[in-house]
Design a protein around this motif. Structure first.
Motif, PDB file in Angstrom:
ATOM      1  N   ALA A 144       0.817  -1.212   0.000  1.00  0.00           N
ATOM      2  CA  ALA A 144       0.000   0.000   0.000  1.00  0.00           C
ATOM      3  C   ALA A 144       0.853   1.265   0.000  1.00  0.00           C
ATOM      4  N   GLY A 145       1.963   1.273   0.730  1.00  0.00           N
ATOM      5  CA  GLY A 145       2.797   2.468   0.793  1.00  0.00           C
ATOM      6  C   GLY A 145       3.381   2.839  -0.557  1.00  0.00           C
ATOM      7  N   ALA A 148       0.524   4.161  -2.737  1.00  0.00           N
ATOM      8  CA  ALA A 148       0.084   5.494  -2.311  1.00  0.00           C
ATOM      9  C   ALA A 148       1.032   6.561  -2.846  1.00  0.00           C
ATOM     10  N   PHE A 149       2.331   6.264  -2.802  1.00  0.00           N
ATOM     11  CA  PHE A 149       3.313   7.210  -3.340  1.00  0.00           C
ATOM     12  C   PHE A 149       3.136   7.364  -4.850  1.00  0.00           C
ATOM     13  N   ASN A 151       0.469   6.793  -6.710  1.00  0.00           N
ATOM     14  CA  ASN A 151      -0.780   7.507  -7.005  1.00  0.00           C
ATOM     15  C   ASN A 151      -0.629   9.005  -6.777  1.00  0.00           C
ATOM     16  N   ALA A 152      -0.003   9.378  -5.648  1.00  0.00           N
ATOM     17  CA  ALA A 152       0.160  10.799  -5.336  1.00  0.00           C
ATOM     18  C   ALA A 152       1.042  11.490  -6.372  1.00  0.00           C
ATOM     19  N   GLU A 169      -9.504   8.853 -10.487  1.00  0.00           N
ATOM     20  CA  GLU A 169      -9.927   7.669  -9.743  1.00  0.00           C
ATOM     21  C   GLU A 169     -10.032   6.432 -10.633  1.00  0.00           C
ATOM     22  N   ARG A 172      -6.254   5.229 -10.571  1.00  0.00           N
ATOM     23  CA  ARG A 172      -5.581   4.975  -9.295  1.00  0.00           C
ATOM     24  C   ARG A 172      -5.441   3.477  -9.036  1.00  0.00           C
ATOM     25  N   GLU A 174      -5.129   0.225  -6.725  1.00  0.00           N
ATOM     26  CA  GLU A 174      -5.710  -0.210  -5.451  1.00  0.00           C
ATOM     27  C   GLU A 174      -4.868  -1.339  -4.866  1.00  0.00           C
TER      28      GLU A 174
END
Length: 204
Positions: A144-145, A148-149, A151-152, A169, A172, A174
């Protein structure tokens, strides 16, 4: 006068290039050799009708033979390769299934044209075929980390001007991997060992 002189030089250079290419092609013909580019060009020639604007009898036979035409990494397809695929895939709803990720296109230096894939994704006017778009956003590889990076970063960097795609979205990723780093069955350990005969590096 300078522009006309430059134009004459450019035309001469193009003539020399074409003459050199013809010599290379003739040498390959004498030896019975073909390059990868030859394979592509000759394949399209065989699969095209005499006018060059539609399928040949050979291509039509393949259309009947192939139940499905599956193409992976479509974002790195060149216009020539796309024409080959179009010759053997059926028209209309057809039987063509493509997989790709526009963000991963890395072969423009080999004439890949990712906008071909973008047209299919968006149902653009650049391609008469129409596809059902299935977004594969569930990621089973990364934690997930990391996602998340990614995606950001992509949300801030990718837009129709810079990245030629909107990262929203629908794009992105998942995270579906639930185990932690401690659960990895294989650990990687790196050792930096200096050569005994190497002089010591100066300290700054």
């Amino acid at each position: 006068e300078g522009a006309r002189h430059a134009a004459r030089q450019a035309a001469r250079l193009l003539d020399l290039t074409e003459a050199a290419l013809e010599q290379v092609r003739e040498a390959r013909r004498r030896r019975g050799l073909v390059s990868f580019n030859d394979f592509e060009r000759l394949a399209l020639q065989i699969l095209s009708n005499e006018a060059g604007d539609g399928p040949s009898d050979v291509a039509l036979a393949y259309r009947e033979r192939f139940e499905y035409v599956l193409v992976d990494e479509f974002q790195d397809t060149s216009p020539l390769q796309n024409s080959i695929v179009a010759r053997v895939a059926r028209d209309g709803a057809g039987n063509l299934f493509v997989v790709g990720d526009y963000k991963q296109s890395i072969y423009r230096f080999r004439f890949a044209e990712p906008s071909l894939f973008l047209d299919l994704m968006q149902g653009g006017a650049g391609d008469a075929r129409r596809f059902d778009h299935v977004a594969l956003t569930r990621n089973f590889r990364s934690r997930a980390g990391i996602l998340a990076f990614a995606n950001a970063a992509f949300e801030r960097l990718m837009d129709p001007i810079v990245g030629e795609i909107v990262y929203d979205e629908r794009e992105r990723l998942e995270a579906t991997r639930v185990d932690g780093a401690w659960a990895d069955p294989v650990c990687v350990e790196a050792h930096w060992i200096g050569r005994p005969d190497a002089p010591p590096e100066p300290l700054e």
